[in-house]
Design an enzyme around this catalytic site. Structure first.
Site, PDB file in Angstrom:
ATOM      1  N   CYS A  14     -28.763  31.647 -16.870  1.00 11.21           N
ATOM      2  CA  CYS A  14     -27.413  31.083 -16.833  1.00 11.21           C
ATOM      3  C   CYS A  14     -26.883  31.299 -15.418  1.00 11.21           C
ATOM      4  O   CYS A  14     -27.569  31.885 -14.576  1.00 11.21           O
ATOM      5  CB  CYS A  14     -26.495  31.653 -17.915  1.00 11.21           C
ATOM      6  SG  CYS A  14     -26.074  33.386 -17.784  1.00 11.21           S
ATOM      7  N   CYS A  88     -26.976  26.247 -16.495  1.00  7.50           N
ATOM      8  CA  CYS A  88     -27.202  26.413 -15.052  1.00  7.50           C
ATOM      9  C   CYS A  88     -27.461  25.079 -14.376  1.00  7.50           C
ATOM     10  O   CYS A  88     -27.753  25.027 -13.187  1.00  7.50           O
ATOM     11  CB  CYS A  88     -28.326  27.407 -14.768  1.00  7.50           C
ATOM     12  SG  CYS A  88     -29.968  26.874 -15.260  1.00  7.50           S
ATOM     13  N   CYS A  92     -32.309  25.358 -11.952  1.00 12.45           N
ATOM     14  CA  CYS A  92     -33.574  25.944 -12.396  1.00 12.45           C
ATOM     15  C   CYS A  92     -34.733  25.053 -11.978  1.00 12.45           C
ATOM     16  O   CYS A  92     -34.773  23.881 -12.339  1.00 12.45           O
ATOM     17  CB  CYS A  92     -33.551  26.108 -13.914  1.00 12.45           C
ATOM     18  SG  CYS A  92     -34.941  27.052 -14.530  1.00 12.45           S
TER      19      CYS A  92
END
Length: 138
Positions: A14, A88, A92
């Site tokens: 996150c 997020c 990522c």
């Protein structure tokens, strides 16, 4: 899974690595009982874990007070079989051969423990389902 097979590995991501991903990692560590390698990280880690999150987890007997937010690294993603993101966005990195899941959950940032409890409980429900998938027949 035989002894020669490596343990499945899961990375929870996150933004701040101070709430949702910390709770998810703690639940999977607790319920996985050493059968799963667990990591958590954030794309912009906070200085410390959210105190309301620590309190909510303490209420159910899981102490995460010693945890610290960690920065998301490419190496952590590459070392994981399953990557579970929690808001997020595109931060990522994506690699072929990994399983990616996106769990849409409310952000506990700046929330009191009353608001964190339902998020905590939903994460635990999702962890129970994940365990069935990762460790079938156990």
């Amino acid at each position: 899974m035989s002894e020669s097979q490596p343990r499945p590995s899961v990375l929870f991501v996150c933004v701040h690595n101070a709430g949702r991903s910390q709770m998810a990692a703690a639940f999977l560590t607790h319920h996985g009982q050493g059968r799963i390698e667990v990591r958590s990280a954030g794309s912009a880690p906070a200085d410390s874990v959210n105190p309301a999150v620590v309190e909510a987890m303490n209420e159910i007997g899981i102490d995460i007070s010693a945890q610290t937010p960690k920065v998301l690294t490419t190496a952590a993603v590459q070392a994981s079989d399953v990557v579970i993101t929690m808001g997020c966005g595109d931060a990522c990195p994506v690699f072929p051969g990994k399983q990616y899941l996106d769990w849409t959950l409310d952000d506990p940032a700046d929330q009191g423990v009353e608001a964190v409890r339902p998020i905590r409980d939903e994460i635990e429900r999702r962890i129970a389902s994940l365990l069935v998938e990762l460790l079938p027949g156990r």
